[in-house]
Design an enzyme around this catalytic site. Structure first.
Site, mmCIF file in Angstrom:
data_model
loop_
_atom_site.group_PDB
_atom_site.id
_atom_site.type_symbol
_atom_site.label_atom_id
_atom_site.label_comp_id
_atom_site.label_asym_id
_atom_site.label_seq_id
_atom_site.Cartn_x
_atom_site.Cartn_y
_atom_site.Cartn_z
ATOM 1 C CG ASP A 110 -8.833 -2.299 12.554
ATOM 2 O OD1 ASP A 110 -7.843 -2.875 12.045
ATOM 3 O OD2 ASP A 110 -9.334 -1.273 12.066
ATOM 4 C CG HIS A 113 -6.277 -2.920 9.002
ATOM 5 N ND1 HIS A 113 -6.355 -2.154 10.140
ATOM 6 C CD2 HIS A 113 -5.083 -2.626 8.442
ATOM 7 C CE1 HIS A 113 -5.265 -1.424 10.270
ATOM 8 N NE2 HIS A 113 -4.467 -1.705 9.254
ATOM 9 C CD GLU A 120 -8.679 0.723 7.944
ATOM 10 O OE1 GLU A 120 -8.549 -0.218 8.747
ATOM 11 O OE2 GLU A 120 -8.103 1.818 8.107
ATOM 12 C CG ASP A 148 -0.295 -0.553 2.469
ATOM 13 O OD1 ASP A 148 0.921 -0.322 2.662
ATOM 14 O OD2 ASP A 148 -0.981 -1.222 3.263
#
Length: 273
Positions: A141, A143, A148, A72
Site C-alpha cells: 500500500d 507505506h 501507513e 521500527d
C-alpha cells in the site's frame, strides 16, 4: 529521484549491498562520528543482508565503526520474541558480522513511556550526527517503515496504529492468526527517513507494482508515503522487473537509459554522484 531497475530480486539486492559497502568503505570514522546506517526488517532486505554477510566473511567490509538505527518495532513484543524486530535483526544480520552491540539502536516496543522512547530515538540519531544512508522497503500500500497511508509526510518517530491490510499481510508470521498480530508499532517518521543524507528504498515483486507506480509516476501524496522519496535530493528507488509492471514502457526505458549513461560517465561507479 534515481530509479534503478534490475533484472531480478537477487540483482537488486547485490546492487544495494554493493552501494552500502562502497559508502562504508569510503567513510573515514573518528572518535566523534561513525557511519550511521538506517535499516529495515521484512522479507525484502533479507537478500541484502545475506550479501553483506558474505562480503564481511570475505573481508571486503567491516561494520566495527558502523552505527545502526532500525526503522521500527512492534508494540508489546519482548526483544526475545521470535517475531520482534530485535530478534529478526540479530538472527538475520547482526550476529553474523562484527558490529558492536552498543552501536545498535532498535526501538523498545515494551517501553512504559512510548512518547519518551520515541523522543529519545530522535535525539540519539541527532547525537550520532544524523543518518548517512537509510535503507528501507515499501509495503504493497506504499507505506515506508510503519507510516501507513495517511501519515503526515512531516512525521517523526512515534507510535502508529497499523492498517488492517498490514495486519493481514503480517499475519503470515503469526501462524496466520490475526489475533496474534500486534496492532501498533513504534516507527521512525517519514521526515526522519527523509532527513538522511541518502535514502534507498527497495521494491521487489509484482505485489509492489502499484506502490512503485505511485512512487514514480504519480504525485507526492500522504496516502502513498513512499512518494516522499520524490522530494529527496539523493533518493534512490531500487526495483526488480516485476515491481515495474504498472510503469509505462517509456518510463522504464527512460530510467534504464539514465543508468546506462550514469555508468558510462562514472566508469561503472554505482555512486549517486
Amino acid at each position: 529521484m534515481r530509479v534503478v531497475i534490475k533484472d531480478s530480486y537477487h540483482a537488486a539486492c547485490c546492487f544495494v549491498a554493493d552501494y552500502i559497502i562502497a559508502r562504508i568503505n569510503a567513510f573515514v570514522p573518528d572518535k566523534k562520528k561513525h557511519f550511521v546506517l538506517g535499516l529495515p526488517t521484512g522479507s525484502t532486505p533479507l537478500g541484502v543482508y545475506e550479501c553483506l554477510i558474505e562480503h564481511y566473511k570475505k573481508g571486503t567490509v567491516s561494520f566495527k565503526d558502523v552505527v545502526t538505527f532500525n526503522m521500527d518495532e512492534y508494540v508489546g513484543l519482548d526483544s526475545k520474541h521470535e517475531q520482534s524486530y530485535h530478534y529478526f535483526m540479530w538472527e538475520n544480520f547482526f550476529k553474523h558480522i562484527d558490529i558492536q552491540q552498543e552501536h545498535v539502536h532498535i526501538l523498545n516496543g515494551r517501553a512504559t513511556d512510548v512518547k519518551q522512547e520515541c523522543d529519545n530515538y530522535e535525539k540519539a540519531i541527532l547525537e550520532n550526527g544524523g543518518i548517512d544512508l537509510f535503507l528501507g522497503g515499501v509495503g504493497a500500500d506504499g507505506h515506508i517503515a510503519f507510516n501507513e497511508p495517511g501519515t503526515s509526510l512531516a512525521s517523526r518517530t512515534g507510535c502508529r496504529q497499523l492498517a488492517y491490510s498490514t495486519i493481514q499481510m503480517n499475519s503470515r508470521f503469526f501462524n496466520n492468526d490475526l489475533s496474534l498480530v500486534p496492532t501498533e508499532a513504534l516507527t521512525v517518521g517519514v521526515q526522519t527517513v527523509m532527513d538522511a543524507n541518502e535514502v534507498i528504498i527497495m521494491a521487489t515483486g509484482q505485489a509492489k507494482a502499484q506502490a512503485v507506480y505511485h512512487a514514480v509516476e504519480d504525485g507526492v501524496n500522504h496516502l502513498w508515503t513512499v512518494s516522499a522519496l520524490q522530494m529527496h535530493e539523493r533518493g534512490i528507488l531500487v526495483c526488480d522487473e516485476d515491481a515495474c509492471d504498472e510503469l509505462k514502457f517509456g518510463t522504464v526505458k527512460y530510467f534504464k537509459r539514465l543508468e546506462s549513461y550514469r555508468s558510462a560517465k562514472n566508469k561503472g561507479s554505482i555512486y549517486f554522484e
